[in-house]
Design an enzyme around this catalytic site. Structure first.
Site, PDB file in Angstrom:
ATOM      1  N   LYS A   1       1.078  -1.187  -0.116  1.00  0.00           N
ATOM      2  CA  LYS A   1      -0.197   0.144   0.009  1.00  0.00           C
ATOM      3  C   LYS A   1       0.752   1.401   0.051  1.00  0.00           C
ATOM      4  O   LYS A   1       0.628   2.138  -0.918  1.00  0.00           O
ATOM      5  CB  LYS A   1      -0.720   0.073   1.149  1.00  0.00           C
ATOM      6  CG  LYS A   1      -2.193  -1.162   0.901  1.00  0.00           C
ATOM      7  CD  LYS A   1      -2.716  -1.165   2.359  1.00  0.00           C
ATOM      8  CE  LYS A   1      -3.718  -2.479   2.249  1.00  0.00           C
ATOM      9  NZ  LYS A   1      -4.559  -2.958   3.559  1.00  0.00           N
TER      10      LYS A   1
ATOM     11  N   GLN B   1      -4.128  -1.353   9.897  1.00  0.00           N
ATOM     12  CA  GLN B   1      -4.151  -2.773   9.349  1.00  0.00           C
ATOM     13  C   GLN B   1      -4.458  -3.992  10.248  1.00  0.00           C
ATOM     14  O   GLN B   1      -4.122  -3.937  11.492  1.00  0.00           O
ATOM     15  CB  GLN B   1      -2.566  -3.003   9.011  1.00  0.00           C
ATOM     16  CG  GLN B   1      -2.268  -4.528   8.032  1.00  0.00           C
ATOM     17  CD  GLN B   1      -3.030  -4.632   6.927  1.00  0.00           C
ATOM     18  OE1 GLN B   1      -2.948  -3.446   6.053  1.00  0.00           O
ATOM     19  NE2 GLN B   1      -3.748  -5.647   6.418  1.00  0.00           N
TER      20      GLN B   1
ATOM     21  N   ASP C   1     -10.509   3.126   4.688  1.00  0.00           N
ATOM     22  CA  ASP C   1     -10.977   1.571   4.459  1.00  0.00           C
ATOM     23  C   ASP C   1     -12.374   1.488   4.553  1.00  0.00           C
ATOM     24  O   ASP C   1     -12.886   0.539   4.218  1.00  0.00           O
ATOM     25  CB  ASP C   1     -10.351   1.017   5.860  1.00  0.00           C
ATOM     26  CG  ASP C   1      -9.170   0.102   5.363  1.00  0.00           C
ATOM     27  OD1 ASP C   1      -8.798  -0.336   4.127  1.00  0.00           O
ATOM     28  OD2 ASP C   1      -8.484  -0.427   6.184  1.00  0.00           O
TER      29      ASP C   1
END
Ligand code: NAP
Length: 292
Positions: free
Chosen positions: A52, A96, A119
């Site tokens: 990412k 994460q 997200d």
């Protein structure tokens, strides 16, 4: 049979984003900035976060990787989240998953400012997605919808089966495929580990979206001729390569592809689209900030 090429499509999207960044910089404005928080040293998570951050660099975004020790306390992590919420130079960030067991993931995700939740995991954003309001749609389901859109795959009036009901893939993609949108407008069945006679449901479906994480779960005998098959699964299977593993999906690609009209490969299907859509969400977060 058409392969829905996520690698190529994600490159197209990244090139479009890079162009936007160039024009932002040409106007003398700062670049969009994504931060990623990772707790602990889980190999797969470190690989995902690393990709990412690299993707950010490629499109011209600023990026910050915040690596925290496995032993960090919940309060300390909440402090970090608040710091990111209040940092005007960071447009969006991700925490994460999975987090270590001693940390309540829901508590952390709820603390993320919905305006920076690229997200799309915060209930505010999830709810807005379900109501078809502008929001951050979480990257994997967003990537599937974008892939269907860019290949002009017709979904209206079709029967879709989604296998898996996780908060990050199965649930949101089930909602999106049933919205009054294009792609969307399909009739959705959501299956999971308690579903009875799952094979008979799969064989009736026009569109199969598999998000379980069980290699070769979808076999050719379960798929009707002409079905559209989206394989979200990513499982590391040990092999003799230098890396020591290979990535496999949920679908027996070799045999299922012979019966399907469209199919995503693994790797090179949904996976790369996920990263591209995270970048897209970050650009959106930046633009919203610039507007406010
Ligand atoms: P998850 O949270 O483990 O959910 C798996 C789902 O599959 C659950 O709903 C589970 O049912 C269901 N399931 C498991 N075994 C089943 C069976 N035999 N029959 C029917 N349903 C079954 O996983 P996830 O986070 O959604 O991820 C799913 C897969 O997608 C994984 O391989 C993951 O690595 C991959 N993934 C890929 C991307 C990408 O970018 N391509 C992104 C995210 C995830 P219950 O709810 O009843 O337990």
């Amino acid at each position: 049979m058409v392969i829905l090429d996520g690698k190529k499509t994600s490159l197209d999207i990244k090139n479009e984003i890079a162009e936007e960044v160039k024009s932002i910089l040409n106007k003398g404005q700062r670049a969009p900035h994504l931060a990623a928080v990772i707790v602990g040293k889980d190999g797969a998570s470190l690989t995902y976060v690393g990709s990412k951050v690299k993707a950010c660099e490629r499109v011209g975004f600023d990026s910050t990787l915040i690596k925290l020790d496995e032993s960090i306390g919940e309060d300390e992590l909440l402090d970090k989240v608040n710091e990111l919420n209040n940092d005007d130079k960071i447009d969006g960030y991700i925490v994460q998953l999975p987090l270590p067991k001693h940390i309540d993931s829901q508590k952390i995700l709820l603390a993320v400012d919905p305006k920076k939740d690229v997200d799309g995991f915060h209930p505010t954003n999830f709810g807005r997605m379900a109501l078809n309001l502008p929001t951050f749609i979480s990257a994997t389901p967003h990537g599937i919808m974008e892939l269907l859109k860019r290949y002009n795959v017709s979904t209206e009036g079709k029967n879709t089966i989604v296998i898996g009901r996780s908060d990050i893939v199965g649930k949101p993609i089930s909602i999106l495929m049933g919205l009054k949108t294009n792609p969307g407008n399909s009739t959705v069945t959501m299956a999971h580990s308690r579903t009875k006679n799952i094979e008979s449901l799969i064989v009736q479906a026009d569109i199969i979206i598999s998000a379980l994480g069980v290699p070769n779960f979808i076999k050719s005998s379960m798929v009707k001729d002409g079905a559209i098959v989206i394989d979200v699964g990513i499982t590391r299977v040990k092999d003799n390569s230098e890396k020591g593993y290979k990535i496999v999906g949920d679908v027996d690609f070799e045999n299922v592809s012979k019966k399907s009209s469209y199919i995503t490969p693994v790797p090179g299907g949904v996976g790369p689209m996920t990263i591209a859509m995270l970048l897209k969400n970050t650009l959106l977060a930046y633009q919203n900030l610039s507007l406010s």
